[in-house]
Write an enzyme that holds these catalytic residues in place. Structure first.
Site, mmCIF file in Angstrom:
data_model
loop_
_atom_site.group_PDB
_atom_site.id
_atom_site.type_symbol
_atom_site.label_atom_id
_atom_site.label_comp_id
_atom_site.label_asym_id
_atom_site.label_seq_id
_atom_site.Cartn_x
_atom_site.Cartn_y
_atom_site.Cartn_z
ATOM 1 C CG HIS A 150 -0.487 -0.081 2.530
ATOM 2 N ND1 HIS A 150 -0.112 1.026 3.245
ATOM 3 C CD2 HIS A 150 -0.290 -1.135 3.359
ATOM 4 C CE1 HIS A 150 0.290 0.663 4.455
ATOM 5 N NE2 HIS A 150 0.202 -0.653 4.552
ATOM 6 C CG ASP A 166 -2.944 3.864 2.644
ATOM 7 O OD1 ASP A 166 -2.454 2.829 2.147
ATOM 8 O OD2 ASP A 166 -3.862 3.843 3.485
ATOM 9 C CG ASP A 218 2.358 -0.056 8.028
ATOM 10 O OD1 ASP A 218 1.983 -0.602 6.976
ATOM 11 O OD2 ASP A 218 1.572 0.255 8.945
ATOM 12 C CD GLU A 221 -3.363 -2.025 4.983
ATOM 13 O OE1 GLU A 221 -3.520 -3.107 5.580
ATOM 14 O OE2 GLU A 221 -2.902 -1.007 5.541
ATOM 15 C CD GLU A 222 -1.888 1.908 7.598
ATOM 16 O OE1 GLU A 222 -2.571 1.458 8.535
ATOM 17 O OE2 GLU A 222 -0.704 1.612 7.406
ATOM 18 C CG HIS A 263 0.439 2.370 12.859
ATOM 19 N ND1 HIS A 263 -0.944 2.329 12.951
ATOM 20 C CD2 HIS A 263 0.739 1.839 11.660
ATOM 21 C CE1 HIS A 263 -1.436 1.768 11.853
ATOM 22 N NE2 HIS A 263 -0.432 1.470 11.052
HETATM 23 ZN ZN LIG Z 1 0.548 -1.662 6.391
#
Ligand SMILES: [Zn+2]
Length: 439
Positions: free
Chosen positions: A101, A103, A135, A169-170, A410
């Site tokens: 992803h 995003d 991520d 995706e998030e 995150h």
């Molecule tokens: Zn991810």
């Protein structure tokens, strides 16, 4: 493939990736500098953030253009374009999707970051830093460079190799991202999602993710002056007739759910997960007088906002029923809550993603990892969710394998080790050639 052939191929592809390594690191740094926060992320202003995802997709398109790779940049919303790149095979082999992803979640407080900026893309101490490093722009860029490495090797694949760089995706907007790619005809016989697959070891092979549910418990109280608290909670007072602190009641529900979580830690077992990985996580607790953050009242409302990470073999309806029964039972033990039952509101659900550990895509990824890195592959369960769920739902067996550690996803000072980026890229390239075959 014979193991000596695999060794030769791993050696040649490894060299191709090593030659591309500096470009890979620079491309990742550039991708991180594009602050592609999901514009629909809670608390984010859409108009300020829309467009970042599309810029990352176009960066990937530019990276791959001119290498005899088909490029399809398309979106369901302006500024939210996906990029699908296809290294077209001769049509006689199995096809493979590499999925990632574009995003990222918001960067948080800039001053708390080591480089003073969540989107620095700094290259330092053998790592690339910034939101999205692990991520998962790291995994995505490593996948894109795997296509370039295969091209550099000069072999023609038998099956198609498909890179999906997707949006949303998030926040589980898979209908704009991964599912939109499938709907547009960019499917394959199997898929590898490049999410960071440590812990417990870097570059673990992940055939299974748990299910994730979000629910909110709403609890009611009765408002009055805080001077009345003694009368409302101690024997001899007028109790509920005067006032009820919803915060106290919320903690009774919290305690019951916490106890059940302990029980899950002791009873729920899965061969690929460590004990205690299935949890009932309290994320946000709010209790106050309705509409005011003011302690000079007895609070008449409280909410408990939870994420449940549940066992992949369980049915979601059973998990929901179990949680609701815990809340109901706890409420029955309390005079006020019996009369004013807490309301359980179910929000998101990510179903588990599961591929058998002896599925050919798992075996092939483990072999590619060993050949590319010289280390035995470890097959584990992951404790978060990813777009593999929606690939599996669409009939594409999907696992995950990627550089980085989820503990930095995150988080402040998110980063990914360059050695893992390179190793992942080598594994993707080798897997692609072995899975798709050569014409
Ligand atoms: Zn991810």
């Amino acid at each position: 493939m014979r193991s000596t052939d695999r060794e030769t191929l791993a050696h040649d592809l490894g060299n191709a990736v090593d030659e591309l390594a500096a470009d890979l690191v620079q491309a990742l740094a550039g991708a991180i500098r594009i602050a592609s926060v999901t514009p629909t992320y809670p608390g984010v202003a859409y108009d300020e953030h829309v467009g970042g995802e599309g810029r990352v997709s176009r960066l990937i398109a530019e990276l791959l253009r001119g290498h005899d790779i088909e490029i399809d940049v398309f979106g369901e919303a302006v500024g939210r374009e996906n990029c699908v790149a296809v290294l077209r095979g001769s049509g006689t082999g199995r096809s493979l999707i590499l999925n990632g992803h574009v995003d990222v979640v918001p960067g948080g407080n800039a001053e708390e970051w080591k480089h003073g900026d969540p989107f620095s893309g700094a290259v330092e101490d053998g790592a690339v830093w910034g939101r999205g490093a692990c991520d998962m722009k790291g995994g995505l860029i490593a996948q894109a460079f795997a296509l370039l490495a295969v091209r550099r090797l000069g072999v023609e694949l038998a099956g198609d190799l498909v890179l999906q760089a997707v949006v949303g995706e998030e926040v589980m907007e898979h209908t704009l991202g991964t599912s939109a790619c499938i709907a547009r005809g960019h499917g394959a016989d199997a898929a590898v999602v490049g999410e960071p697959s440590a812990p417990p070891v870097p570059l673990a092979v992940v055939p299974v993710t748990p299910g994730v549910l979000r629910f909110v418990v709403h609890i009611e109280g009765r408002r009055t002056h805080p001077a009345m608290r003694g009368m409302t909670i101690h024997p001899g007072g007028d109790g509920f007739a005067i006032g009820v602190n919803a915060i106290d009641k919320a903690f009774q529900i919290y305690a019951a759910l916490r106890l059940r979580e302990e029980e899950w830690g002791l009873t729920k077992r899965h061969p690929l997960f460590l004990p205690g990985q299935f949890v009932i996580h309290p994320g946000v607790v709010v209790g106050s007088p309705r509409g005011q953050l003011d302690p000079f009242f007895i609070a008449d409302q409280a909410t408990l906002d939870y994420i449940v990470i549940y066992h992949p073999d369980e049915q979601v309806d059973d998990v929901r029923a179990e949680i609701e029964a815990v809340v109901t039972t706890a409420a029955h033990l309390d005079g006020w809550l019996r009369e004013h039952p807490p309301r359980v509101e179910w929000r998101h659900h990510w179903p588990p993603s599961q591929v058998a550990t002896d599925h050919p895509i798992v075996t092939a990824t483990c072999l590619a990892h060993s050949a590319a890195t010289g280390r035995e592959a470890q097959t584990v369960g992951w404790s978060a969710v990813h777009d593999g769920t929606f690939l599996n739902q669409a009939g594409v067996p999907a696992i995950s394998y990627g550089p980085g550690d989820v503990r930095w996803a995150h988080a402040t000072d998110e980063h990914v080790a360059i050695s893992e980026l390179i190793a992942a890229c080598k594994t993707y390239a080798l897997l692609a050639v072995e899975w798709c075959g050569t014409a």
